[in-house]
Write a protein that holds these residues in place. Sequence first.
Motif, mmCIF file in Angstrom:
data_model
loop_
_atom_site.group_PDB
_atom_site.id
_atom_site.type_symbol
_atom_site.label_atom_id
_atom_site.label_comp_id
_atom_site.label_asym_id
_atom_site.label_seq_id
_atom_site.Cartn_x
_atom_site.Cartn_y
_atom_site.Cartn_z
ATOM 1 N N ASN A 112 5.778 3.043 1.532
ATOM 2 C CA ASN A 112 6.096 2.006 0.563
ATOM 3 C C ASN A 112 7.569 2.114 0.137
ATOM 4 N N ASP B 244 3.520 7.986 2.917
ATOM 5 C CA ASP B 244 3.686 6.798 2.078
ATOM 6 C C ASP B 244 4.969 6.085 2.497
ATOM 7 N N THR C 68 0.838 -1.207 0.000
ATOM 8 C CA THR C 68 0.000 0.000 0.000
ATOM 9 C C THR C 68 0.874 1.258 0.000
ATOM 10 N N HIS C 69 0.297 2.348 -0.462
ATOM 11 C CA HIS C 69 0.957 3.657 -0.352
ATOM 12 C C HIS C 69 0.293 4.487 0.751
ATOM 13 N N HIS C 70 -0.688 3.910 1.426
ATOM 14 C CA HIS C 70 -1.418 4.611 2.483
ATOM 15 C C HIS C 70 -0.855 4.191 3.840
ATOM 16 N N ASP D 171 8.551 1.991 -2.623
ATOM 17 C CA ASP D 171 8.494 2.846 -3.812
ATOM 18 C C ASP D 171 7.585 4.045 -3.504
ATOM 19 N N GLY D 172 7.908 4.754 -2.442
ATOM 20 C CA GLY D 172 6.986 5.778 -1.940
ATOM 21 C C GLY D 172 7.178 7.145 -2.566
ATOM 22 N N SER D 173 6.172 8.000 -2.439
ATOM 23 C CA SER D 173 6.292 9.389 -2.867
ATOM 24 C C SER D 173 5.402 10.253 -1.975
#
Length: 487
Positions: free
Chosen positions: A397, A395, A337-339, A399-401
Amino acid sequence: MTSRRSFLLGAAAASATICAKPGTLSADGLNSIPLETFDYSQVTLAPSLAQTQFEQTQSILLNMNEDSMLKPMRTRTGLPAPGPHMGGWYDEIPNDKTPSGGGGFAPAEAFGQWLSALARGYAITHEPRNKEKVERILAAYEPTLQQSFFKNFRFPAYNYDKSVQALIDARQYLGTTNAFELLNKMTDAAEPWLPPHALDRGEPQRKWRASIGEPTSDDFTWDESYTMPENLYLAAERGAGERYRRMARRYLLDETWFDPLAANQNVLAGHHAYSFCNSLSSAMQAWLSDGSRKHLDAATNAFQFLDRQSFATGGWGPDESFIAPGGGKLYESLSSTHHGFETPCGSYAHFKLTRKLLQVTRDGRYGDSMERVLYNTVLGAKPLMADGRSFYYSDYNFDGSKVYFPDAWPCCSGTLPLVAADYRILCYFHSGAELFVNLYLPSTVRWTNQEGAEIRLVQDGDYPYESKKCIKTICNFHTDKKINNQH
Ligand SMILES: [Zn+2]
């Protein structure tokens, strides 16, 4: 290097040198008198991320169009509703139901929080525009205090809770004389649409909604009546009447939540993270206002469960949900998840909870936890923008942003201004003649203690941008009695 914990002890000792007798602890580690917060006006923040966030959020609130803020209330109650829509979650329009909620998801949801933040802002700056704006809005709000606002409404308890806070803050910080009158009027309008007692999400709310002929779709079963006791207790404490204490007791979610937590059962898994963390402040308020030991035990146990499922950098509740412990779910969330953490809302709930736990127990763990969340999550939030763009999820993750939430004016646009106003009441505490330092934030506290000593304590430096050098500087207390350089 000085550890945070030894610094805290040193700070307490330093203040004791200035003026104090040591505090007394009872056998079970609880102080009979909790540490007290300072008034908003007693702490000044130096230029810093925290102060910038405060000034920036206050500026957005001060420039909001008042007709637009009132538009959902006026529309729902059949009054003329001039002015443009705010956009995003805030408007009374058919909900377009996107994964993030979509336009019209939660009409007027941040209204009360914005007024509270302006009232607290006034307590800090004494800026007349804050007081004038809140009182002008409240005068225009009064005609909308009707049952039709709460009928066929997705979040009556949520909206009511935030507006209770606005009205008691207007009374407390602006001296608004008719605030309790408005509170009574709003409560009369809301009560038929509030459940008879706190209801968990899902089926309990579906059954209740069906019994009063209200919609029963899933999105009508997410209301948060279990967060209401904190502000209801505070309303009673501040003189709004015992009606609010009786309501507070009624909305403590005991059976499925506080009872098992008090018995040290970890029932966090699957619960909505922000609102159930927020409910723990209601449990703390039940201890502070009503002396309910069960609710104190529930909150202290729940904090330990929450702490064990926090990310290393602070924050919890990936995908807005508490996880089952021990199954690797937190690690999985780093790629699924990115949350990661609902940052402004989650940190607001976290700071209130850890502040109350710290006040009651004087245990530095709660300050440590507060500090992790402060520096690693909300101080790095993207700024709230005038068009409603809001930072929501941190985020975590791989691969977060760092991005804005898809919808304008979500819940987090209501909590970020409150978080930013409250930094200063987290930095320092006092008890009797003692002063306690909790957070490394460049700031000054001014205080005349009960023995008449006038104290001005300054934390210098540019922490967190400067580390070791800064810590030395921070520990360099300046007081009017020139008791300096304790470290
Ligand atoms: Zn939020």
